[in-house]
Design a protein around this motif. Structure first.
Motif, PDB file in Angstrom:
ATOM      1  N   CYS A  35      32.208  42.580  42.772  1.00 45.98           N
ATOM      2  CA  CYS A  35      33.165  41.732  43.485  1.00 45.98           C
ATOM      3  C   CYS A  35      34.412  42.561  43.798  1.00 45.98           C
ATOM      4  O   CYS A  35      34.490  43.744  43.461  1.00 45.98           O
ATOM      5  N   CYS A  76      41.856  40.573  43.516  1.00 52.27           N
ATOM      6  CA  CYS A  76      41.687  39.207  43.022  1.00 52.27           C
ATOM      7  C   CYS A  76      42.567  38.983  41.787  1.00 52.27           C
ATOM      8  O   CYS A  76      42.514  39.762  40.831  1.00 52.27           O
ATOM      9  N   CYS A 123      35.665  39.174  36.503  1.00 47.93           N
ATOM     10  CA  CYS A 123      35.935  38.172  35.474  1.00 47.93           C
ATOM     11  C   CYS A 123      34.666  37.352  35.285  1.00 47.93           C
ATOM     12  O   CYS A 123      33.630  37.641  35.880  1.00 47.93           O
ATOM     13  N   CYS A 137      31.404  35.833  41.014  1.00 43.48           N
ATOM     14  CA  CYS A 137      31.295  35.455  42.432  1.00 43.48           C
ATOM     15  C   CYS A 137      30.270  36.285  43.217  1.00 43.48           C
ATOM     16  O   CYS A 137      29.554  35.754  44.058  1.00 43.48           O
TER      17      CYS A 137
HETATM   18  S1  SF4 Z   1      34.289  37.302  39.877  1.00 46.97           S
HETATM   19 FE1  SF4 Z   1      36.408  36.935  39.182  1.00 46.97          FE
HETATM   20  S2  SF4 Z   1      37.454  38.843  39.673  1.00 46.97           S
HETATM   21 FE2  SF4 Z   1      35.576  38.839  40.876  1.00 46.97          FE
HETATM   22  S3  SF4 Z   1      36.167  37.965  42.853  1.00 46.97           S
HETATM   23 FE3  SF4 Z   1      35.365  36.282  41.563  1.00 46.97          FE
HETATM   24  S4  SF4 Z   1      37.220  35.387  40.629  1.00 46.97           S
HETATM   25 FE4  SF4 Z   1      37.781  37.441  41.383  1.00 46.97          FE
END
Ligand code: SF4
Length: 276
Positions: free
Chosen positions: A177, A183, A216, A220
């Motif tokens: 991601c 982000c 995180c 996503c």
């Molecule tokens: S997985 Fe977490 S860090 Fe990565 S884009 Fe999604 S919200 Fe942001």
């Protein structure tokens, strides 16, 4: 609710499923492309009639029947796994087209490219005589209207810009991601780390080992299981084998140790596979 385009006997159709991600959703079957809006409205009505519920809650309480009966007159195939016998052609590289011209597929490393790189790719395509560019599955751009001769200099230019032109490029086996600092939720710079991980693990990656690096715990970029899922946390990178971000980790490593740690795991997995 998922509508996925696919061809049935050469005709475009939409494969419909509800209540989960690509692997876990309940499959309803295919509808004709022009029925996509109608099938969506009917499935939403099933939910609306039950108040504030999720599709998977309806599935758990009533099974697939509630959704199926709402759309069965639109279905053009029986329920079944959409992927069986439906292998995709490799989109990267050179493809001959019916009109005698050629198309060339280039991949976006980690599904991403910046505006300057895209502008330069477009200029390289134009210089090679291309007539257009199309988005394709697998995070690939297809450049059309090339000749076989001018596709080689175009591919060289694309590769120099950082795009993927070879199917064996190890970056194809890593999903990441945006991560930090793009982000706000991210605990690690997922996209920035991804090339280091791909390079370190490259000798052990053969397409059977998918690595997902998530900034995180939301996951996503790849909301389904991977051979190795890496999740950024305040304590470092947690590693999950054969699972998704929701599954239990088996190890935590410091971010600067991640490339070597992943390479070691990929090496071990390849060694195991070779001895099965
Ligand atoms: S997985 Fe977490 S860090 Fe990565 S884009 Fe999604 S919200 Fe942001």
């Amino acid at each position: 609710m998922r509508l996925r385009a696919q061809a049935i006997n050469g005709v475009a159709a939409l494969y419909v499923s509800v209540g989960g991600d690509r692997q876990r959703a309940a499959h309803l079957g295919c509808v004709a492309g022009q029925d996509g809006v109608e099938v969506t409205i009917r499935l939403l009505e099933v939910l609306a009639q039950r108040g504030r519920v999720r599709a998977r809650e309806v599935l758990a309480a009533e099974g697939i029947a509630a959704f199926h009966s709402a759309v069965e007159d639109l279905l053009v195939t029986a329920v079944g796994r959409r992927d069986s016998g439906n292998r995709r052609k490799e989109p990267l590289g050179l493809h001959g087209l019916r009109d005698g011209t050629f198309a060339y597929g280039v991949g976006l490393a980690f599904g991403h490219a910046d505006a300057t790189s895209l502008q330069r790719l477009s200029e390289a395509a134009e210089a090679a005589g291309a007539s257009g560019m199309r988005a394709a599955p697998g995070r690939v751009l297809i450049i059309i209207g090339l000749t076989q001769q001018n596709s080689s200099p175009f591919a060289a230019a694309a590769e120099a810009l950082g795009f993927i032109v070879r199917s064996e490029d190890p970056r194809r086996h890593v999903v990441a991601c945006a991560g930090a600092p793009i982000c706000a939720s991210a605990k690690i710079a997922a996209r920035a780390i991804a090339p280091l991980v791909a390079a370190a693990a490259a000798p052990h990656l053969d397409g059977s080992f998918k690595i997902h690096i998530s900034g995180c715990a939301k996951g996503c970029a790849h909301p389904v299981p991977a051979a190795l899922t890496v999740v950024g946390t305040a304590a470092g990178c947690v590693l999950i084998a054969d699972g998704s971000v929701q599954d239990t980790a088996f190890k935590t490593v410091a971010t600067n140790e991640l490339p070597d740690a992943v390479a070691e795991i990929a090496r071990g997995r390849k060694h195991e596979d070779n001895h099965v």
